[in-house]
Design an enzyme around this catalytic site. Structure first.
Site, mmCIF file in Angstrom:
data_model
loop_
_atom_site.group_PDB
_atom_site.id
_atom_site.type_symbol
_atom_site.label_atom_id
_atom_site.label_comp_id
_atom_site.label_asym_id
_atom_site.label_seq_id
_atom_site.Cartn_x
_atom_site.Cartn_y
_atom_site.Cartn_z
ATOM 1 N N ARG A 63 -14.739 12.438 6.891
ATOM 2 C CA ARG A 63 -13.486 13.113 7.263
ATOM 3 C C ARG A 63 -13.058 14.100 6.188
ATOM 4 O O ARG A 63 -12.526 15.169 6.471
ATOM 5 C CB ARG A 63 -12.385 12.068 7.488
ATOM 6 C CG ARG A 63 -12.569 11.301 8.788
ATOM 7 C CD ARG A 63 -11.687 10.060 8.802
ATOM 8 N NE ARG A 63 -10.295 10.362 8.574
ATOM 9 C CZ ARG A 63 -9.453 9.560 7.901
ATOM 10 N NH1 ARG A 63 -9.853 8.408 7.413
ATOM 11 N NH2 ARG A 63 -8.213 9.915 7.728
ATOM 12 N N ASP A 82 -15.483 2.245 7.115
ATOM 13 C CA ASP A 82 -14.430 3.158 6.652
ATOM 14 C C ASP A 82 -14.895 4.004 5.480
ATOM 15 O O ASP A 82 -14.582 5.182 5.383
ATOM 16 C CB ASP A 82 -13.173 2.379 6.252
ATOM 17 C CG ASP A 82 -12.134 3.331 5.678
ATOM 18 O OD1 ASP A 82 -11.652 4.191 6.445
ATOM 19 O OD2 ASP A 82 -11.847 3.260 4.469
ATOM 20 N N HIS A 127 0.855 -1.188 0.000
ATOM 21 C CA HIS A 127 0.000 0.000 0.000
ATOM 22 C C HIS A 127 0.885 1.230 0.000
ATOM 23 O O HIS A 127 1.827 1.328 0.783
ATOM 24 C CB HIS A 127 -0.894 0.031 1.253
ATOM 25 C CG HIS A 127 -1.724 1.282 1.307
ATOM 26 N ND1 HIS A 127 -2.920 1.402 0.639
ATOM 27 C CD2 HIS A 127 -1.500 2.487 1.893
ATOM 28 C CE1 HIS A 127 -3.404 2.610 0.821
ATOM 29 N NE2 HIS A 127 -2.557 3.291 1.586
ATOM 30 N N LYS A 182 -8.830 -1.938 5.762
ATOM 31 C CA LYS A 182 -9.073 -2.502 4.424
ATOM 32 C C LYS A 182 -8.038 -3.574 4.087
ATOM 33 O O LYS A 182 -8.365 -4.616 3.516
ATOM 34 C CB LYS A 182 -9.054 -1.376 3.383
ATOM 35 C CG LYS A 182 -10.297 -0.492 3.481
ATOM 36 C CD LYS A 182 -10.223 0.739 2.613
ATOM 37 C CE LYS A 182 -9.303 1.777 3.191
ATOM 38 N NZ LYS A 182 -9.434 3.131 2.698
HETATM 39 N N1 URA Z 1 -6.081 6.416 2.482
HETATM 40 C C1 URA Z 1 -7.059 5.768 3.127
HETATM 41 O O1 URA Z 1 -7.500 4.715 2.704
HETATM 42 N N2 URA Z 1 -7.519 6.295 4.278
HETATM 43 C C2 URA Z 1 -7.057 7.451 4.803
HETATM 44 O O2 URA Z 1 -7.524 7.850 5.831
HETATM 45 C C3 URA Z 1 -6.048 8.124 4.105
HETATM 46 C C4 URA Z 1 -5.562 7.581 2.953
#
Ligand code: URA
Length: 435
Positions: free
Chosen positions: A177, A170, A91, A196
């Site tokens: 957010r 999320d 990631h 995730k």
């Molecule tokens: N990428 C994500 O998946 N979540 C975040 O909070 C910031 C970057």
């Protein structure tokens, strides 16, 4: 719903007040608030107050781990235990010209480790992996879980869109957010990314945490804290996790834009490509192999002998794409030339990312379409010599009206100086593993 916590166990105001006053949330409060928010029983304004309290007062390691577990429990978990090879994923926190996933996934697959890469689309100045791959004629991003598993078994690498079933809490919280000034909270970023990745079911995970002007984290100390938090979360959840901190003050490679980045990735798979893209691809591949327990293959050999390219072609074909098809080219180009002899001493990642975005490579709203051919190409990298009048940058777009704002984004974003005056900045800054 988490069976252990009745729906009336807590109320949102109690949880907000606890965090507002600097307290530590209990497991039961965390489980309840994530579940109730996902079900719609905690209002958006209540969750935004809680997110702001978390941003201001932080969370302890145990709270972040529980928050992450609750987000995972809000959806499904994938299971790759039936595969005959180990799994590893990567990631990146996102950067300009960051096309590394494209050569990396088939390269690691060619070394015997399966790569289940769930990716996203770009928003803002950093590009999205799915947008890049969608510039390949016929390629499709959506796969069912069964198709993903079959492709992992057969080809060994898959890059596809994350389904709606993975960490739905999320998805909701991230959108909130984004509009409430709470994206930057390290506990929330770390739990968002790791929920995730853990739900995705990978056995090993390598994090590329970017630092610099073009990154989410501009500051090294905060990037280090984010990396350590994510490594702890992965390790606590049984995923072998390691993080590399890498520079993102200069954009990666020589291109930013969807089809432009695919073409550059194919060059890397063919054994060429820009040195920094090759260096980072190999560094991440070595970490993924090590974390997956494979230590008898050198990924550089797999780039050189063409097996990584074979895996790329099979991966693209498996998702309907034609790896031999010509890539889209933007209808219009504008060349910026060097005003003087000397050396390119600085090329700012944020300026390039913004210009590529304004040319049509990225989107301002989730529902916007992107242009496959749009983007920025730079013909030299910091430290390279330039001569007056030679091409420095080429801007690509289908809509020439976009050039003006893209050129404005690049103003002050590059600098030509005397030969030998470019500051040196290492690409690989640090490595963070579990204590
Ligand atoms: N990428 C994500 O998946 N979540 C975040 O909070 C910031 C970057």
């Amino acid at each position: 719903m988490n069976d252990a916590v009745p729906s009336n166990a807590h109320d949102a105001v109690e949880v907000i007040l606890a965090k507002r006053d600097g307290g530590v949330l209990s497991d039961s409060q965390i489980d309840w608030v994530i579940d109730a928010y996902t079900r719609g029983a905690v209002a958006e304004e209540q969750m935004s107050a809680l997110a702001m309290a978390i941003l201001l007062n932080g969370m302890e390691r145990r709270e972040i781990a529980r928050w992450t577990a609750a987000m995972i429990a809000s959806g499904e978990r994938m299971d790759f235990s039936s595969l005959s090879r180990p799994t590893a994923d990567k990631h990146s926190t996102g950067g300009v010209g960051d096309k590394i996933t494209l050569p990396l996934a088939p390269l690691v697959a060619a070394c015997g480790v399966a790569v289940p890469q769930l990716s996203g689309r770009g928003l803002g100045h950093t590009g999205g992996t799915l947008d890049k791959l969608e510039s390949i004629p016929g390629w499709r991003a959506s796969l069912s879980n069964a198709e993903m598993l079959a492709q992992l078994d057969d080809v060994g690498a898959v890059i596809c869109a994350a389904g709606d079933g993975l960490a739905p809490a999320d998805k909701k919280l991230y959108a909130l957010r984004d509009v409430t000034g709470t994206v930057e909270a390290i506990p929330l970023i770390a739990s968002s990314i790791m929920s995730k990745k853990i739900a995705e079911g990978t056995g090993a995970l390598v994090l590329d945490v970017k630092v610099g002007t073009g990154a989410f984290m501009k500051d090294l100390d905060r990037a280090r804290e984010l990396a350590a938090t994510m490594v702890d979360l992965g390790t606590d959840a049984g995923v072998r996790t390691v993080a590399l901190l890498t520079d993102m003050s200069t954009p990666l490679g020589l291109t930013a834009g969807n089809a432009l980045e695919v073409a550059e990735s194919v060059e890397v798979l063919a054994g060429g490509g820009p040195a920094d893209v090759v260096e980072l691809t190999l560094a991440l591949a070595r970490e993924m192999l090590r974390a997956a327990g494979v230590d008898d293959v050198d990924p550089a050999d797999r780039l050189a002998d063409g097996t990584a390219m074979d895996a790329w072609r099979r991966m693209i074909r498996a998702q309907g794409g034609d790896p031999e098809a010509a890539l889209p080219v933007a209808r219009e180009q504008h060349v910026v030339t060097a005003p003087a002899d000397g050396e390119l001493v600085r090329l700012d990642a944020m300026a390039v990312g913004l210009a590529a975005w304004r040319l049509g490579a990225g989107r301002a709203r989730k529902e916007d379409a992107v242009q496959a051919g749009a983007g920025v190409q730079w013909h030299v990298r910091p430290g390279d010599a330039v001569t007056a009048g030679a091409p420095l940058l080429t801007l690509h777009t289908d809509e020439p009206a976009r050039f003006e704002r893209a050129l404005a984004a690049l103003e002050g974003g590059w600098e030509i100086g005397a030969v030998g005056t470019t500051p040196t900045a290492p690409l690989l800054i640090d490595r963070i593993a579990a204590d």
